[in-house]
Scaffold this active site. Structure first.
Site, PDB file in Angstrom:
ATOM      1  N   LYS A  93       2.017  -9.744  -6.164  1.00  0.00           N
ATOM      2  CA  LYS A  93       1.689 -10.680  -5.075  1.00  0.00           C
ATOM      3  C   LYS A  93       0.794 -11.849  -5.490  1.00  0.00           C
ATOM      4  O   LYS A  93       1.301 -12.815  -6.032  1.00  0.00           O
ATOM      5  CB  LYS A  93       1.139  -9.898  -3.876  1.00  0.00           C
ATOM      6  CG  LYS A  93       2.256  -9.081  -3.216  1.00  0.00           C
ATOM      7  CD  LYS A  93       1.939  -8.554  -1.845  1.00  0.00           C
ATOM      8  CE  LYS A  93       3.198  -7.990  -1.190  1.00  0.00           C
ATOM      9  NZ  LYS A  93       3.100  -6.587  -0.808  1.00  0.00           N
TER      10      LYS A  93
ATOM     11  N   PHE B 109       2.945   2.521   0.929  1.00  0.00           N
ATOM     12  CA  PHE B 109       4.070   1.637   0.652  1.00  0.00           C
ATOM     13  C   PHE B 109       3.989   1.206  -0.806  1.00  0.00           C
ATOM     14  O   PHE B 109       2.991   0.639  -1.235  1.00  0.00           O
ATOM     15  CB  PHE B 109       4.064   0.397   1.556  1.00  0.00           C
ATOM     16  CG  PHE B 109       5.265  -0.473   1.337  1.00  0.00           C
ATOM     17  CD1 PHE B 109       6.469  -0.190   1.983  1.00  0.00           C
ATOM     18  CD2 PHE B 109       5.236  -1.541   0.446  1.00  0.00           C
ATOM     19  CE1 PHE B 109       7.596  -0.970   1.757  1.00  0.00           C
ATOM     20  CE2 PHE B 109       6.361  -2.320   0.215  1.00  0.00           C
ATOM     21  CZ  PHE B 109       7.538  -2.036   0.881  1.00  0.00           C
TER      22      PHE B 109
ATOM     23  N   ASP C  90      -2.110   1.377  -6.679  1.00  0.00           N
ATOM     24  CA  ASP C  90      -1.217   0.288  -6.305  1.00  0.00           C
ATOM     25  C   ASP C  90      -2.082  -0.830  -5.739  1.00  0.00           C
ATOM     26  O   ASP C  90      -2.529  -0.770  -4.596  1.00  0.00           O
ATOM     27  CB  ASP C  90      -0.193   0.779  -5.277  1.00  0.00           C
ATOM     28  CG  ASP C  90       0.824  -0.306  -4.923  1.00  0.00           C
ATOM     29  OD1 ASP C  90       0.513  -1.494  -5.143  1.00  0.00           O
ATOM     30  OD2 ASP C  90       1.907   0.038  -4.410  1.00  0.00           O
TER      31      ASP C  90
END
Ligand code: PLP
Length: 399
Positions: A251, A137, A222
């Protein structure tokens, strides 16, 4: 506003693009949240999807925001400001001298990594293909979505961006056969998050680093979900003794505010003036919050804390796996953990736990994910685990 009023407002006026849980939160502190009815919850998802690492409203972050809000909220990236310099330097110190591009989200950090790889590839033999993994993702914009190796997210949005290949997860041979002379980058999550918390095997990450070296392409990671201590190391790639050229992150970086960054080794910073931009990327408010968040992470030794608390929690959960036939696997790194169940039992356990005031994340109906904040106390960890143990024991006899 009461909970029904809030839910009605969403129903009438907000697009339904999420499977939202019918709770309206109004306050948070550390690992705890309160809803509009005054019910207290223990937050084992860090606001959801590991969006904050320090817990809610960390005093240092709140103070930095308060101070910055009175000084300066916004100037565009046509100018400089002290907080951008400070944040860049902090990130460089903690990432082996990599230089930052600031954006607002994980998706944009992925998008920046993709553009950097394309630009670098265009100057290095006309390379443009990017290899990612099945089950990955990387975000929701069309570039990041094309990088995402899950067809369920692609449905209805084709044609996607050209040039992406998805290798099988943790399969070094599949990775090797996906890389060719047109490949500009391999882009991987060290721990796949959204698909259900699947740590990379050391053999797989090391194969990625070796292939990048041998075939002359970039290794990009990532770390949007795994960065800033989540897995018990500052960056999750540190578990694997590899050195990526590029790190995409976001995040937890902002301590609860939206900010992302794409960090690249200086000799691979292929994006030059005119190539890329982001109006609010690294704005003074979010940069000041991020500086405070990174300082708090160090001052409170939260990376080591995530390692020791994570190991202790995983130990408890592995005991459950031996005890309850309903559990098929317990896996994770640090405070990024998952319990996999037979059938739809994760959904049952997750619902029961929420009823008792513990917030978890379920993927499908079979995987229960835990992403507690790094500030979680031993007492809170035990309280949350006790709620889970009780819910699991009620479905546990059933294999
Ligand atoms: C959440 C996530 C993203 C997307 O981040 P947003 O801030 O939601 O755009 C990208 N990659 C990974 C690994 C993520 O977990």
């Amino acid at each position: 506003m009461s909970t029904p009023q809030v839910l009605n407002g969403y129903e009438r006026a907000v697009q339904c693009t999420y499977g939202r849980i019918p709770i309206a939160f109004v306050r948070g502190r550390g690992a705890r949240l309160w809803d509009s009815e005054g019910k207290e919850y223990l937050d084992f998802v860090s606001g959801g999807r590991a969006g904050t690492g320090l817990g809610h409203c960390h005093p240092r972050v709140v103070e930095a925001i308060r101070r910055q809000a009175e000084a300066l909220l916004f100037v565009s990236n046509d100018f400089h400001h002290p907080w951008g310099a400070r944040l860049g330097e902090l990130l460089a110190q903690r990432s082996g001298g990599r230089k930052a591009f600031f954006c607002n989200s994980g998706t944009e950090a992925s998008e920046t990594a993709i553009k950097l790889a394309r630009k670098w590839g265009s100057q290095n033999g006309g390379r443009y293909e990017i290899v990612t993994a099945q089950g990955s993702f990387h975000g929701r914009t069309l570039g990041a979505l094309s990088a995402t190796g899950q067809t369920k997210f692609h449905q209805g949005f084709q044609p996607l961006l050209e040039g992406f290949h998805y290798c099988r997860w943790n399969d070094p041979d599949s990775l090797a056969s996906a890389v060719n002379a047109r490949t500009c980058a391999i882009y991987l999550e060290p721990v796949q998050g959204e698909s259900g918390t699947y740590p990379a095997s050391p053999a797989f990450m090391q194969a990625a680093a070796r292939l990048a070296r041998e075939r002359g392409c970039l290794l990009m990671v990532d770390e949007v979900q795994t960065g800033f201590g989540r897995t018990g190391r500052y960056w999750a790639y540190e578990h694997y003794s590899v050195e990526p050229h590029v790190i995409a992150t976001a995040k937890a970086l902002g301590g609860g505010l939206p900010i992302g960054a794409c960090l690249a080794l200086p000799e691979y910073c292929a994006l030059v003036p005119g190539d890329h931009g982001c109006t609010f990327g690294g704005n003074p408010l979010c940069a000041a919050a991020a500086v405070a968040a990174l300082e708090a992470l160090d001052a409170e030794n939260l990376v080591e804390r995530a390692a020791t608390l994570g190991e202790r929690m995983l130990g408890t959960m592995r005991d459950w796996a031996r005890q309850y036939p309903s559990i098929t696997e317990v896996r994770g790194l640090g405070l990024m953990q998952a319990i996999e169940f037979h059938g739809d039992q994760a959904a049952t356990v997750g619902r029961g736990a929420l009823e008792r005031g513990l917030i978890t994340h379920t993927v499908g109906a079979g995987i229960l994910r835990l992403l507690p904040p790094l500030c979680l106390t031993d007492e809170e960890a035990d309280r949350g685990l006790a709620i889970l143990a009780r819910e699991i024991s009620t479905v546990g006899g059933r294999g």
